[in-house]
Design a protein around this motif. Structure first.
Motif, PDB file in Angstrom:
ATOM      1  N   THR A   1     -22.537-122.777  28.859  1.00  0.00           N
ATOM      2  CA  THR A   1     -21.082-123.277  28.614  1.00  0.00           C
ATOM      3  C   THR A   1     -20.271-122.506  27.762  1.00  0.00           C
ATOM      4  O   THR A   1     -18.940-122.364  27.963  1.00  0.00           O
ATOM      5  CB  THR A   1     -21.063-124.838  28.528  1.00  0.00           C
TER       6      THR A   1
ATOM      7  N   ALA B   1     -20.252-131.499  34.957  1.00  0.00           N
ATOM      8  CA  ALA B   1     -19.940-130.560  33.854  1.00  0.00           C
ATOM      9  C   ALA B   1     -18.516-129.497  34.352  1.00  0.00           C
ATOM     10  O   ALA B   1     -17.832-129.338  33.477  1.00  0.00           O
ATOM     11  CB  ALA B   1     -21.142-129.497  33.573  1.00  0.00           C
TER      12      ALA B   1
ATOM     13  N   MET C   1     -23.680-125.111  37.041  1.00  0.00           N
ATOM     14  CA  MET C   1     -23.751-126.517  36.197  1.00  0.00           C
ATOM     15  C   MET C   1     -23.669-127.980  36.739  1.00  0.00           C
ATOM     16  O   MET C   1     -23.837-128.749  36.058  1.00  0.00           O
ATOM     17  CB  MET C   1     -22.887-126.249  34.809  1.00  0.00           C
TER      18      MET C   1
ATOM     19  N   MET D   1     -36.998-130.371  27.551  1.00  0.00           N
ATOM     20  CA  MET D   1     -35.816-131.094  27.608  1.00  0.00           C
ATOM     21  C   MET D   1     -34.654-130.309  26.822  1.00  0.00           C
ATOM     22  O   MET D   1     -33.616-129.968  27.151  1.00  0.00           O
ATOM     23  CB  MET D   1     -35.749-132.594  27.365  1.00  0.00           C
ATOM     24  N   ARG D   2     -35.451-130.117  25.647  1.00  0.00           N
ATOM     25  CA  ARG D   2     -34.408-129.553  24.606  1.00  0.00           C
ATOM     26  C   ARG D   2     -33.872-128.166  25.001  1.00  0.00           C
ATOM     27  O   ARG D   2     -33.020-127.586  24.840  1.00  0.00           O
ATOM     28  CB  ARG D   2     -34.986-129.622  23.167  1.00  0.00           C
ATOM     29  N   ARG D   3     -34.898-127.431  25.434  1.00  0.00           N
ATOM     30  CA  ARG D   3     -34.740-126.050  26.014  1.00  0.00           C
ATOM     31  C   ARG D   3     -33.667-125.832  27.079  1.00  0.00           C
ATOM     32  O   ARG D   3     -33.092-124.965  27.025  1.00  0.00           O
ATOM     33  CB  ARG D   3     -36.090-125.194  26.259  1.00  0.00           C
ATOM     34  N   GLU D   4     -33.795-126.935  27.991  1.00  0.00           N
ATOM     35  CA  GLU D   4     -32.781-127.085  29.027  1.00  0.00           C
ATOM     36  C   GLU D   4     -31.497-127.420  28.382  1.00  0.00           C
ATOM     37  O   GLU D   4     -30.346-126.847  28.993  1.00  0.00           O
ATOM     38  CB  GLU D   4     -33.134-127.971  30.056  1.00  0.00           C
ATOM     39  N   GLU D   5     -31.328-128.124  27.659  1.00  0.00           N
ATOM     40  CA  GLU D   5     -29.943-128.653  26.941  1.00  0.00           C
ATOM     41  C   GLU D   5     -29.338-127.246  26.351  1.00  0.00           C
ATOM     42  O   GLU D   5     -28.237-127.134  26.252  1.00  0.00           O
ATOM     43  CB  GLU D   5     -30.235-129.544  25.964  1.00  0.00           C
ATOM     44  N   THR D   6     -30.355-126.542  25.572  1.00  0.00           N
ATOM     45  CA  THR D   6     -29.782-125.391  24.804  1.00  0.00           C
ATOM     46  C   THR D   6     -29.648-124.326  25.655  1.00  0.00           C
ATOM     47  O   THR D   6     -28.450-123.436  25.510  1.00  0.00           O
ATOM     48  CB  THR D   6     -31.102-124.580  24.010  1.00  0.00           C
ATOM     49  N   LYS D   7     -29.990-124.234  26.886  1.00  0.00           N
ATOM     50  CA  LYS D   7     -29.751-123.258  28.113  1.00  0.00           C
ATOM     51  C   LYS D   7     -28.320-123.557  28.444  1.00  0.00           C
ATOM     52  O   LYS D   7     -27.408-122.581  28.644  1.00  0.00           O
ATOM     53  CB  LYS D   7     -30.507-123.265  29.019  1.00  0.00           C
ATOM     54  N   ARG D   8     -28.166-124.771  28.613  1.00  0.00           N
ATOM     55  CA  ARG D   8     -26.811-125.390  29.518  1.00  0.00           C
ATOM     56  C   ARG D   8     -25.704-125.143  28.198  1.00  0.00           C
ATOM     57  O   ARG D   8     -24.764-124.489  28.694  1.00  0.00           O
ATOM     58  CB  ARG D   8     -27.045-126.825  29.896  1.00  0.00           C
ATOM     59  N   LEU D   9     -26.031-125.280  27.086  1.00  0.00           N
ATOM     60  CA  LEU D   9     -24.886-125.217  26.177  1.00  0.00           C
ATOM     61  C   LEU D   9     -24.625-123.664  25.853  1.00  0.00           C
ATOM     62  O   LEU D   9     -23.393-123.412  25.725  1.00  0.00           O
ATOM     63  CB  LEU D   9     -25.644-125.809  24.835  1.00  0.00           C
TER      64      LEU D   9
END
Length: 201
Positions: A12, A58, A54, A1-9
């Motif tokens: 962006t 988003a 996204m 989950m954290r990796r996915e959030e980092t990728k989205r950030l």
């Protein structure tokens, strides 16, 4: 989950940097064809692609970010009098861009995993551009309906007796059509390889 959030950030941040460059560097995000009229906007392509990749939520906030940058530029770097009069109004500057960021994500989501997904990208790109143009025209008509002459004489050879919305459609519609065609063609060309890259990582 954290990796996915980092990728989205990260994605962006990259798109936000592209949008800022398009907004601040002349003739990249806003290409001026007719000197007295607002420039043709290519930023809609960036916003449409981001929203498709996204998602609509988003895309909504990215459209909001676009609108805020447009409002800031209208005060900090005014280019023509019409843009100054229109986009120093927070509603005209922000609301069309919020919807232009939100709707492509909705359209792409609707066509997702169907055999018409590529058509969805084309429609999403066109809708992003048309939404921005149409809402600018409608909101400008509302805000200037009590004093159309203050705007009309800056738009060219139009008579103040003509309906303001018709004048704006004539003056800005050409830009809107160009933006819609450009964005509709380029959006699927960019989205498909970017989606492949995102799946690999």
């Amino acid at each position: 989950m954290r990796r996915e959030e980092t990728k989205r950030l990260t994605i962006t941040a990259v798109f936000a940097a592209i949008l800022i460059i398009q907004t601040l560097v002349p003739n990249i995000g806003y290409i001026r064809i007719i000197p007295t009229l607002p420039a043709v906007t290519t930023v809609t392509l960036t916003v449409a692609v981001y929203s498709i990749l996204m998602g609509p939520k988003a895309g909504f906030f990215f459209g909001l970010f676009w609108g805020i940058t447009r409002l800031i530029v209208a005060y900090a770097q005014p280019t023509d009098l019409v843009s100054l009069m229109l986009f120093q109004n927070p509603v005209i500057a922000i609301v069309p861009r919020v919807f232009a960021g939100y709707l492509p994500g909705i359209i792409a989501k609707y066509f997702y995993k169907t055999k018409y997904s590529k058509l969805g990208y084309v429609l999403a790109g066109a809708v992003a551009a048309l939404t921005n143009t149409i809402l600018v025209i409608v909101l400008t008509s509302l805000f200037f309906m009590h004093d159309p002459a203050s705007l009309v004489h800056h738009l060219g050879n139009y008579t103040p007796s003509s309906p303001l919305i018709l004048i704006l459609t004539t003056a800005l519609g050409f830009n809107g059509v160009l933006e819609a065609i450009f964005t509709a063609i380029i959006t699927p060309i960019l989205v498909r390889p970017l989606k492949i890259i995102m799946k690999r990582h």
